[in-house]
Design a protein around this motif. Sequence first.
Motif, short mmCIF file in Angstrom:
data_model
loop_
_atom_site.label_atom_id
_atom_site.label_comp_id
_atom_site.label_asym_id
_atom_site.label_seq_id
_atom_site.Cartn_x
_atom_site.Cartn_y
_atom_site.Cartn_z
N TYR A 46 0.86 -1.19 0.00
CA TYR A 46 0.00 0.00 0.00
C TYR A 46 0.89 1.24 0.00
N SER A 47 0.52 2.22 -0.79
CA SER A 47 1.22 3.50 -0.75
C SER A 47 0.25 4.59 -1.18
N LYS A 49 -4.41 -4.80 -5.86
CA LYS A 49 -5.63 -4.50 -6.63
C LYS A 49 -6.87 -4.69 -5.76
N MET A 50 -6.85 -5.70 -4.92
CA MET A 50 -7.98 -5.99 -4.03
C MET A 50 -8.22 -4.81 -3.07
N LEU A 51 -7.14 -4.29 -2.50
CA LEU A 51 -7.26 -3.16 -1.58
C LEU A 51 -7.79 -1.91 -2.30
N PHE A 52 -7.31 -1.69 -3.51
CA PHE A 52 -7.79 -0.55 -4.28
C PHE A 52 -9.29 -0.67 -4.54
N THR A 53 -9.70 -1.85 -4.97
CA THR A 53 -11.11 -2.07 -5.31
C THR A 53 -12.01 -1.94 -4.08
N SER A 105 -7.56 2.41 -1.70
CA SER A 105 -6.19 2.72 -1.26
C SER A 105 -5.21 2.61 -2.41
N GLY A 106 -4.12 3.35 -2.32
CA GLY A 106 -3.15 3.43 -3.39
C GLY A 106 -2.25 2.22 -3.49
N PHE A 107 -1.46 2.17 -4.55
CA PHE A 107 -0.60 1.02 -4.80
C PHE A 107 0.77 1.49 -5.28
N GLY A 108 1.75 0.60 -5.12
CA GLY A 108 3.11 0.92 -5.55
C GLY A 108 3.49 0.27 -6.86
N ALA A 109 2.71 -0.72 -7.29
CA ALA A 109 3.01 -1.44 -8.54
C ALA A 109 2.61 -0.59 -9.73
N LYS A 110 3.58 -0.16 -10.52
CA LYS A 110 3.31 0.79 -11.61
C LYS A 110 2.35 0.24 -12.66
#
Length: 440
Positions: free
Chosen positions: A144-145, A350-354, A358-363
Amino acid sequence: MSNNHSSRRDFLKMSAAAGLAGTGIFSLAGNAHAADAINFYTWSAAVDAVKSHLTAFEAKTGIKTVYNNAPWAQYRDTMVTKFVGKAPLDVLWVSDSWLPEWADAGWIAPVNNFPELMKYNAETDDFCTKSMQYNGKQYGLTYYSDYMAFFYDEEKLKKAGIKAPPSTWEELVAQSLQIKKAGICEYPMMLSMARESWLIEFLSAMVYSHGGRFTDDNGNALMDDPKKGAQQALQWIADAVNKHKIISPACVETGELNGLKAFGAGNHAFALLSRYRIRTLNDPKQSQIAGRVHQAMMPAGPQGSHATVGWMRFHGMTAQAAADKSRAANAAKLIEWFGGKADGKYQFQKMLFTDVGSGFGAKELFKDPDIRASYQKYSDIAMYEKQQQLVKKKDVVTRWFGEWDEVNGAAWQSAVLGKTSVADALKKSAQTWNQLKKQS
């Protein structure tokens, strides 16, 4: 390390151990779980998603896991108690703010010797990777970021005859005065400056966008150097409160959550807030200005840029797990399943975003069609990605950060309220930083 500093830390460790002994954990630890199970601890967030992903992990690998969590407010203390008591603990969530303390104490272990984990650095935003590194070693994988973002209420700008959001802090003053003069709102800019954990993120965003830093590459204080951005940032805030009156003096009592509520209630035209708050702000059930809130690039200072500050959380491996080759290998598999790819995809990020936005670090997730379609409902993913490319890690994360943060926050507040000069406030902040650094 000074005797005072050392004795205080020893006292904390003894207190934690005493607390553990009182609960009987020492005697039960060895029998609590199956010897081959991986013990996984998180704070109480996205619990259903974690459990679902763990079930899939166990089915895929055959590795048993024992999952526990604690509320965020008690999580750090809970983990320190477990570390000191040598309770069974293999993989856990770690905040970037705790890394120096936990690494120096020998509680968490580097993962540099696991190429299956290190390969993800090439696919991860640089500020995330740097936030997991300490003294030349990396301590985990991010899951998470996010970053501090600049938002505006499009309707208020249009009412004032403003066609585009400000690109500089100077333009923000001019637009705010225009909005204020039109009677649209008394304090067009919302800035939260209460002394809470969010404060350093707000201040760092201001300093970075003014082209500055708090510290240099060797960790020495820069915040009192009039040419290094912090002074310009603090002066801008002080002037916005006292001279232009576009930020309320009550900002020093306004926390991030109350700032969000005030902006969502339609009381302001501009706001600095966590990027993920855009989902709430454009939700008609939670915001009175839903559909009108847009993200713009962080305004730039005279010698600055559109840079902002980011934060992240990661999956770390305990030193206890790393000491056992077989357990370490299984722990690495669990870390990869959550922080890297599971069955070839960044499923957990992706699950957390959905689930919660919440944001992600994987470009590569910026190109994911599901994520793009989801974000399109409430904001502009191109702007999200563009700003994330200019995110910097906090440069004050140290063992003594907590002690310094109290002094620094009070110093900034004092200058904002006109009780001290900007120069004197930052001089006190720098002196405290250097003193704590020397003691450590």
